[in-house]
Design an enzyme around this catalytic site. Sequence first.
Site, PDB file in Angstrom:
ATOM      1  N   ARG A  96       0.855  -1.191   0.000  1.00 43.12           N
ATOM      2  CA  ARG A  96       0.000   0.000   0.000  1.00 43.12           C
ATOM      3  C   ARG A  96       0.884   1.231   0.000  1.00 43.12           C
ATOM      4  O   ARG A  96       1.891   1.272   0.727  1.00 43.12           O
ATOM      5  CB  ARG A  96      -0.894   0.061   1.259  1.00 43.12           C
ATOM      6  CG  ARG A  96      -1.881  -1.035   1.424  1.00 43.12           C
ATOM      7  CD  ARG A  96      -2.924  -1.087   0.346  1.00 43.12           C
ATOM      8  NE  ARG A  96      -3.846   0.043   0.366  1.00 43.12           N
ATOM      9  CZ  ARG A  96      -4.678   0.324  -0.642  1.00 43.12           C
ATOM     10  NH1 ARG A  96      -4.674  -0.416  -1.729  1.00 43.12           N
ATOM     11  NH2 ARG A  96      -5.488   1.345  -0.563  1.00 43.12           N
ATOM     12  N   ILE A  97       0.514   2.212  -0.791  1.00 40.63           N
ATOM     13  CA  ILE A  97       1.218   3.488  -0.745  1.00 40.63           C
ATOM     14  C   ILE A  97       0.801   4.208   0.532  1.00 40.63           C
ATOM     15  O   ILE A  97      -0.375   4.186   0.908  1.00 40.63           O
ATOM     16  CB  ILE A  97       0.877   4.314  -2.007  1.00 40.63           C
ATOM     17  CG1 ILE A  97       1.552   3.652  -3.208  1.00 40.63           C
ATOM     18  CG2 ILE A  97       1.306   5.766  -1.852  1.00 40.63           C
ATOM     19  CD1 ILE A  97       1.201   4.272  -4.537  1.00 40.63           C
ATOM     20  N   LEU A  98       1.773   4.815   1.206  1.00 39.55           N
ATOM     21  CA  LEU A  98       1.513   5.467   2.493  1.00 39.55           C
ATOM     22  C   LEU A  98       1.568   6.987   2.337  1.00 39.55           C
ATOM     23  O   LEU A  98       2.410   7.506   1.587  1.00 39.55           O
ATOM     24  CB  LEU A  98       2.546   5.005   3.516  1.00 39.55           C
ATOM     25  CG  LEU A  98       2.501   3.500   3.817  1.00 39.55           C
ATOM     26  CD1 LEU A  98       3.744   3.064   4.568  1.00 39.55           C
ATOM     27  CD2 LEU A  98       1.238   3.131   4.591  1.00 39.55           C
ATOM     28  N   HIS A 114      13.115  -3.059  -0.682  1.00 37.34           N
ATOM     29  CA  HIS A 114      12.699  -2.867  -2.072  1.00 37.34           C
ATOM     30  C   HIS A 114      13.600  -3.713  -2.972  1.00 37.34           C
ATOM     31  O   HIS A 114      14.824  -3.673  -2.826  1.00 37.34           O
ATOM     32  CB  HIS A 114      12.794  -1.389  -2.453  1.00 37.34           C
ATOM     33  CG  HIS A 114      12.304  -1.127  -3.835  1.00 37.34           C
ATOM     34  ND1 HIS A 114      10.962  -1.132  -4.150  1.00 37.34           N
ATOM     35  CD2 HIS A 114      12.960  -0.902  -4.993  1.00 37.34           C
ATOM     36  CE1 HIS A 114      10.823  -0.906  -5.451  1.00 37.34           C
ATOM     37  NE2 HIS A 114      12.023  -0.761  -5.986  1.00 37.34           N
ATOM     38  N   ASP A 150       9.698   4.750  -2.076  1.00 40.96           N
ATOM     39  CA  ASP A 150      10.976   4.068  -2.302  1.00 40.96           C
ATOM     40  C   ASP A 150      12.146   5.043  -2.377  1.00 40.96           C
ATOM     41  O   ASP A 150      13.164   4.754  -3.019  1.00 40.96           O
ATOM     42  CB  ASP A 150      10.922   3.208  -3.581  1.00 40.96           C
ATOM     43  CG  ASP A 150       9.848   2.129  -3.512  1.00 40.96           C
ATOM     44  OD1 ASP A 150       9.583   1.628  -2.405  1.00 40.96           O
ATOM     45  OD2 ASP A 150       9.269   1.798  -4.563  1.00 40.96           O
TER      46      ASP A 150
HETATM   47  C1  GRF Z   1       9.844  -8.832  -1.781  1.00 43.73           C
HETATM   48  O1  GRF Z   1      10.459  -9.009  -3.018  1.00 43.73           O
HETATM   49  C2  GRF Z   1      10.055  -7.422  -1.286  1.00 43.73           C
HETATM   50  O2  GRF Z   1      11.283  -6.882  -1.669  1.00 43.73           O
HETATM   51  C3  GRF Z   1       8.947  -6.684  -1.972  1.00 43.73           C
HETATM   52  O3  GRF Z   1       7.852  -7.556  -1.955  1.00 43.73           O
HETATM   53  C4  GRF Z   1       8.328  -8.906  -1.889  1.00 43.73           C
HETATM   54  C5  GRF Z   1       7.706  -9.523  -0.675  1.00 43.73           C
HETATM   55  O4  GRF Z   1       7.940 -10.910  -0.596  1.00 43.73           O
HETATM   56  N1  GRF Z   1       8.712  -5.416  -1.324  1.00 43.73           N
HETATM   57  P1  GRF Z   1       7.553 -11.708   0.708  1.00 43.73           P
HETATM   58  O5  GRF Z   1       6.070 -11.414   0.983  1.00 43.73           O
HETATM   59  O6  GRF Z   1       8.418 -11.244   1.826  1.00 43.73           O
HETATM   60  O7  GRF Z   1       7.758 -13.149   0.356  1.00 43.73           O
END
Ligand code: GRF
Length: 220
Positions: A96-98, A114, A150
């Site tokens: 979700r965008i915050l 990220h 990000d």
């Molecule tokens: C990961 O690749 C993370 O970097 C991104 O969403 C994915 C989440 O994977 N923000 P998980 O739910 O932790 O398996």
Amino acid sequence: MTATRKCRLVVLISGRGSNLQAILDQAASGELPVDIVAVISNRPGVQGLERARQASVPALELDHKAFPDRPEFETALSKLIDRQYPDLVILAGFMRILTPGFTGHYRGRLLNIHPSLLPKFPGLHTHERALTAGDTEHGATIHFVTEELDGGPIIVQARVPVLPNDDPDTLAARVLAQEHRLYPQAIRWFAEGRVRLAGEQVEFDGQPLTAPLRLESFAG
Ligand code: GRF
């Protein structure tokens, strides 16, 4: 935090929860000095909630679709989080965008992971975009969350090579394996008081970081 009080950690998720699992495992083995006081998902019934339950961690659902708009959802989310008195809140696949109101409230104690070497490829579809760009190196980033999506100050990155026959799935898997090492490391530093946000800058062991830390340099 201190020898007697562990860092109280709240984890926000939206799905699979494999990063959550890595953190649960390290907390259970004692490698990570945190108490995971709650896992909260904005999507009901996701795998990450089950992972939390299996580890006897409170698994809470707050369905964003039950709220008329983003601010109302975030108000309820903040209440739920703050009731846990966290020292640190992390986004682990929280989709979700915050708004600035939320990110401002948690400034300096909110981290995100990220799947790219930020500032490259903020937003979605990072693995496809790295391949399309012809990059030979890709990876993942842990950063403090600010109002820019990000875009907050970077703590640490893990790098992986892009191989000739990679597709988005093979590349994602290689990055994900590193994510599972990266997040626990960043959380450990925060919990030990080694990493903090000072104004716009990350400090590590009391010194401003001039470049992101590299996980490879710390791998034991
Ligand atoms: C990961 O690749 C993370 O970097 C991104 O969403 C994915 C989440 O994977 N923000 P998980 O739910 O932790 O398996």
